[in-house]
Design an enzyme around this catalytic site. Structure first.
Site, PDB file in Angstrom:
ATOM      1  N   TYR A  73     -29.081  -6.158  -7.016  1.00 28.00           N
ATOM      2  CA  TYR A  73     -28.540  -5.454  -5.991  1.00 28.00           C
ATOM      3  C   TYR A  73     -28.172  -6.655  -4.705  1.00 28.00           C
ATOM      4  O   TYR A  73     -27.263  -6.561  -3.981  1.00 28.00           O
ATOM      5  CB  TYR A  73     -29.409  -4.513  -5.167  1.00 28.00           C
ATOM      6  CG  TYR A  73     -28.827  -3.586  -4.225  1.00 28.00           C
ATOM      7  CD1 TYR A  73     -28.324  -2.335  -4.588  1.00 28.00           C
ATOM      8  CD2 TYR A  73     -28.694  -4.065  -2.827  1.00 28.00           C
ATOM      9  CE1 TYR A  73     -27.889  -1.618  -3.640  1.00 28.00           C
ATOM     10  CE2 TYR A  73     -28.209  -3.375  -1.712  1.00 28.00           C
ATOM     11  CZ  TYR A  73     -27.776  -2.003  -2.198  1.00 28.00           C
ATOM     12  OH  TYR A  73     -27.254  -1.027  -1.356  1.00 28.00           O
ATOM     13  N   PHE A 125       1.589  -5.068   5.360  1.00 28.72           N
ATOM     14  CA  PHE A 125       1.648  -4.068   4.380  1.00 28.72           C
ATOM     15  C   PHE A 125       1.277  -2.736   4.999  1.00 28.72           C
ATOM     16  O   PHE A 125       0.538  -2.550   5.881  1.00 28.72           O
ATOM     17  CB  PHE A 125       0.681  -4.660   3.341  1.00 28.72           C
ATOM     18  CG  PHE A 125       0.633  -3.521   1.996  1.00 28.72           C
ATOM     19  CD1 PHE A 125       1.898  -3.617   1.083  1.00 28.72           C
ATOM     20  CD2 PHE A 125      -0.249  -2.812   1.874  1.00 28.72           C
ATOM     21  CE1 PHE A 125       1.855  -2.721   0.215  1.00 28.72           C
ATOM     22  CE2 PHE A 125      -0.489  -1.977   0.750  1.00 28.72           C
ATOM     23  CZ  PHE A 125       0.911  -1.976  -0.104  1.00 28.72           C
ATOM     24  N   ASP A 126       1.708  -1.748   4.031  1.00 35.06           N
ATOM     25  CA  ASP A 126       1.636  -0.265   4.475  1.00 35.06           C
ATOM     26  C   ASP A 126       0.126  -0.137   4.760  1.00 35.06           C
ATOM     27  O   ASP A 126       0.030   0.742   6.130  1.00 35.06           O
ATOM     28  CB  ASP A 126       2.068   0.500   3.385  1.00 35.06           C
ATOM     29  CG  ASP A 126       3.340   0.279   2.899  1.00 35.06           C
ATOM     30  OD1 ASP A 126       3.702  -0.920   3.008  1.00 35.06           O
ATOM     31  OD2 ASP A 126       3.965   0.932   2.386  1.00 35.06           O
ATOM     32  N   ASP A 216      -3.019 -12.335   4.954  1.00 30.44           N
ATOM     33  CA  ASP A 216      -3.265 -11.290   3.849  1.00 30.44           C
ATOM     34  C   ASP A 216      -2.768 -12.232   2.762  1.00 30.44           C
ATOM     35  O   ASP A 216      -1.598 -12.547   2.631  1.00 30.44           O
ATOM     36  CB  ASP A 216      -2.458 -10.170   4.113  1.00 30.44           C
ATOM     37  CG  ASP A 216      -2.291  -9.050   3.095  1.00 30.44           C
ATOM     38  OD1 ASP A 216      -2.592  -9.522   1.921  1.00 30.44           O
ATOM     39  OD2 ASP A 216      -2.084  -8.001   3.351  1.00 30.44           O
ATOM     40  N   ALA A 218      -2.901 -11.560  -0.745  1.00 34.21           N
ATOM     41  CA  ALA A 218      -2.690 -10.966  -1.926  1.00 34.21           C
ATOM     42  C   ALA A 218      -2.228 -11.576  -2.951  1.00 34.21           C
ATOM     43  O   ALA A 218      -2.406 -11.568  -4.170  1.00 34.21           O
ATOM     44  CB  ALA A 218      -2.325  -9.382  -1.784  1.00 34.21           C
ATOM     45  N   LYS A 259      -4.129  -8.579  -7.330  1.00 29.53           N
ATOM     46  CA  LYS A 259      -2.796  -9.225  -7.521  1.00 29.53           C
ATOM     47  C   LYS A 259      -3.265 -10.601  -7.885  1.00 29.53           C
ATOM     48  O   LYS A 259      -3.517 -10.735  -9.039  1.00 29.53           O
ATOM     49  CB  LYS A 259      -1.917  -9.146  -6.357  1.00 29.53           C
ATOM     50  CG  LYS A 259      -1.462  -7.817  -5.913  1.00 29.53           C
ATOM     51  CD  LYS A 259      -2.373  -7.160  -5.045  1.00 29.53           C
ATOM     52  CE  LYS A 259      -1.526  -5.919  -4.673  1.00 29.53           C
ATOM     53  NZ  LYS A 259      -2.579  -4.845  -3.987  1.00 29.53           N
ATOM     54  N   HIS A 451       5.781  10.000  -0.504  1.00 32.94           N
ATOM     55  CA  HIS A 451       6.351   9.340  -1.915  1.00 32.94           C
ATOM     56  C   HIS A 451       5.323   9.466  -3.331  1.00 32.94           C
ATOM     57  O   HIS A 451       5.511   9.490  -4.105  1.00 32.94           O
ATOM     58  CB  HIS A 451       6.680   7.930  -1.921  1.00 32.94           C
ATOM     59  CG  HIS A 451       5.968   6.837  -1.455  1.00 32.94           C
ATOM     60  ND1 HIS A 451       5.325   6.996   0.003  1.00 32.94           N
ATOM     61  CD2 HIS A 451       5.116   5.574  -2.088  1.00 32.94           C
ATOM     62  CE1 HIS A 451       4.578   5.798  -0.008  1.00 32.94           C
ATOM     63  NE2 HIS A 451       4.500   5.082  -0.933  1.00 32.94           N
TER      64      HIS A 451
HETATM   65  N1  F0G Z   1      -1.819  -6.312   1.064  1.00 31.30           N
HETATM   66  C1  F0G Z   1      -0.847  -6.638   0.485  1.00 31.30           C
HETATM   67  C2  F0G Z   1       0.134  -7.413   0.722  1.00 31.30           C
HETATM   68  C3  F0G Z   1      -0.413  -5.335  -0.569  1.00 31.30           C
HETATM   69  O1  F0G Z   1       0.420  -5.656  -1.558  1.00 31.30           O
HETATM   70  C4  F0G Z   1      -1.346  -4.567  -0.909  1.00 31.30           C
HETATM   71  C5  F0G Z   1      -1.343  -3.421  -2.043  1.00 31.30           C
HETATM   72  C6  F0G Z   1      -2.771  -4.537  -0.174  1.00 31.30           C
HETATM   73  C7  F0G Z   1      -2.884  -5.369   0.956  1.00 31.30           C
HETATM   74  C8  F0G Z   1      -3.701  -3.434  -0.193  1.00 31.30           C
HETATM   75  O2  F0G Z   1      -4.563  -3.644  -1.297  1.00 31.30           O
HETATM   76  O3  F0G Z   1      -4.174  -1.817  -2.879  1.00 31.30           O
HETATM   77  O4  F0G Z   1      -6.250  -3.534  -3.147  1.00 31.30           O
HETATM   78  O5  F0G Z   1      -6.181  -1.855  -1.307  1.00 31.30           O
HETATM   79  N2  F0G Z   1      -0.446  -3.492  -2.807  1.00 31.30           N
HETATM   80  C9  F0G Z   1      -0.238  -2.474  -3.847  1.00 31.30           C
HETATM   81  C10 F0G Z   1       1.422  -2.837  -4.219  1.00 31.30           C
HETATM   82  C11 F0G Z   1      -0.647  -1.132  -3.541  1.00 31.30           C
HETATM   83  O6  F0G Z   1       1.665  -1.829  -5.195  1.00 31.30           O
HETATM   84  O7  F0G Z   1       2.285  -3.468  -3.838  1.00 31.30           O
HETATM   85  P1  F0G Z   1      -5.365  -2.679  -2.199  1.00 31.30           P
END
Ligand code: F0G
Length: 459
Positions: A73, A125-126, A216, A218, A259, A451
């Protein structure tokens, strides 16, 4: 054979069968799904290009590392192996795991963003944007103008506009800007990289104004590879050296490991600043878990530690970026309108240029997506008039984004180049008879993130 064509730098040890359904079956399945790709069962998809997130295949070294997972843990060996891997790549000593990228975003925003603050970046990102807004903050996308032009072949379309960044800092001041965030590569305009020159200048501005710079990350390794290939002075440097130079410009990062971590689930934050890490640990304890696991199993932290090594191998990145470019080239040579240049993780088809006879309110990119599923069992993702339409709360009317794109995201180490040829042949066939395609209409939509759960019908 073109000079830049590379074969897969691995061979296959374990296989996962994929099933081809009949055209009639698929017509029924997608109708039942309300023409929404998220409602399909994965087993009814032949080639799944919905996302590159969490869909990677792990290496034998990662699977072996999983056997060493320490599930204690607190203070597990797996955590320390992950911490060492992250620190050796980023140089940031304070590492905190999280179950995925958006969990890391939530923790960082909860600590740093307050009502009325402004957060400049290249293009958030969204989920990142949503977490800023939930805290009352205003995300500010300051991508260079080339980044929004699908025909521009600028090599670094993920760059942040430095003049606009300084302007924003002058207008809002240090008190209103908690940090700057650069997303590498920039997902929302097609997986486009930022250059080291641009990142260094942003770092210099961040220090001059006393505002931290975060990343960020990813898809950071893909960004480093583009710098290695395209930026003067970096062809002789390794991707690892390039990564170190990027991170040295900033103060911390958030990562969705789904990613470039080459794992199926996971994430982390890493900081230079100890007090920030301490606050993040407090939030992690109540939301994600004790700070030495933060929502991840020990074995998953071990797989991630190894994935972060795998992803920096030059042969891996050459093939990875080459495979995406290969699919883009097949489409381009047949005249299919795509976003240029192709990015790190996906090829984007320009829906409006592909189907000029279908107006945006009839969702051209989604029409292509549905047709690709029916014809070839290929699943893709619309990122355009469905995903990014803005609703006017007073009139209920929708305004549509400039770009209506269809993303063909390529999972890492999963599909072969012959899968790419199969995909290209279906897109090209469809392009040849594009005039036969008809528009869609919305028959059900929720009020947020429509979507994922909306339903449609053919007109
Ligand atoms: N930042 C970027 C640039 C991303 O593309 C994503 C996720 C996230 C943050 C969020 O990360 O999914 O681990 O919570 N992108 C996915 C996509 C969902 O399909 O492009 P997460």
């Amino acid at each position: 054979m073109p000079a830049d064509f590379l074969a897969e730098p691995y061979k296959i040890k374990m296989v996962e069968p994929i099933r081809m359904t009949s055209r009639e079956e698929r017509e029924g399945l997608i109708k039942e799904a309300g023409y929404n790709m998220f409602f399909l069962r994965a087993e009814d998809v032949y080639i799944d290009l919905l996302t590159d997130s969490g869909t990677s295949a792990m290496s034998q070294e990662q699977w072996a590392a999983m056997m060493l997972g320490d599930e204690a843990y607190a203070g597990s060996r797996s955590f320390y192996r992950l911490k060492d891997a992250v620190e050796s790549i980023t140089g940031y000593p304070y590492v905190l795991p999280a179950h995925q990228g958006r969990a890391a975003e939530k923790i960082v925003m909860d600590i740093l963003v307050r009502e009325g603050m402004v957060i400049p970046g290249n293009m958030h990102f969204d989920t990142t944007r949503a977490h800023m807004q939930l805290r009352g903050g205003k995300p500010l996308d300051l991508i260079v103008p080339e980044g929004l032009d699908p025909t521009s072949s600028h090599p670094f379309k993920g760059n942040i506009d430095l003049e606009k960044l300084e302007n924003a800092l002058n207008i809002h001041g240090k008190e209103k800007v908690p940090f700057i965030l650069i997303t590498i590569t920039c997902n929302n305009n097609g997986g486009q990289p930022a250059s080291l020159g641009n990142i260094k200048s942003a770092g210099e501005i961040s220090r001059r104004y006393g505002v931290p710079l975060f990343f960020d990350i990813a898809r950071f390794a893909e960004n480093c590879f583009f710098i290695h290939m395209r930026e003067e002075g970096y062809g002789q440097k390794t991707v690892r050296e390039i990564a170190r130079e990027i991170f040295a410009c900033g103060d911390g990062c958030m990562m969705s490991s789904k990613k470039d971590g080459l794992v199926n689930m996971g994430g982390f934050m890493a900081f230079n600043d100890r007090p920030l890490h301490e606050q993040a640990c407090q939030l992690s304890i109540i939301n994600e878990g004790f700070p030495t696991y933060g929502g991840m199993a020990g074995r998953d932290m071990d797989a991630l530690a190894r994935g972060l090594e795998d992803v920096l191998e030059l042969s891996y990145l050459q093939f990875r970026i080459g495979q995406v470019a290969y699919l883009a080239r097949l489409l381009r040579e047949a005249g299919v309108p795509i976003v240029e240049p192709s990015g790190g993780h996906a090829v984007y088809i320009d829906g409006r240029r592909f189907l000029p006879h279908i107006p945006q309110e009839q969702f051209p990119a989604q029409v292509i997506s549905v047709a690709l599923y029916i014809e070839g069992g290929i699943r893709t993702l619309e990122l355009g008039s469905i995903a990014f339409a803005e609703k006017d709360e007073k009139t209920g009317a929708y305004s549509y984004p400039q770009l209506d794109l269809l993303r063909l995201a390529i999972p890492r180490r999963v599909y072969t180049n012959s899968h790419m040829e199969y995909v290209a042949s279906h897109v090209i066939d469809l392009y040849k008879r594009r005039e036969d395609l008809k528009g869609l209409k919305m028959v059900y939509q929720p009020s947020v993130a429509r979507h994922f759960t909306c339903r449609m019908e053919f007109l």
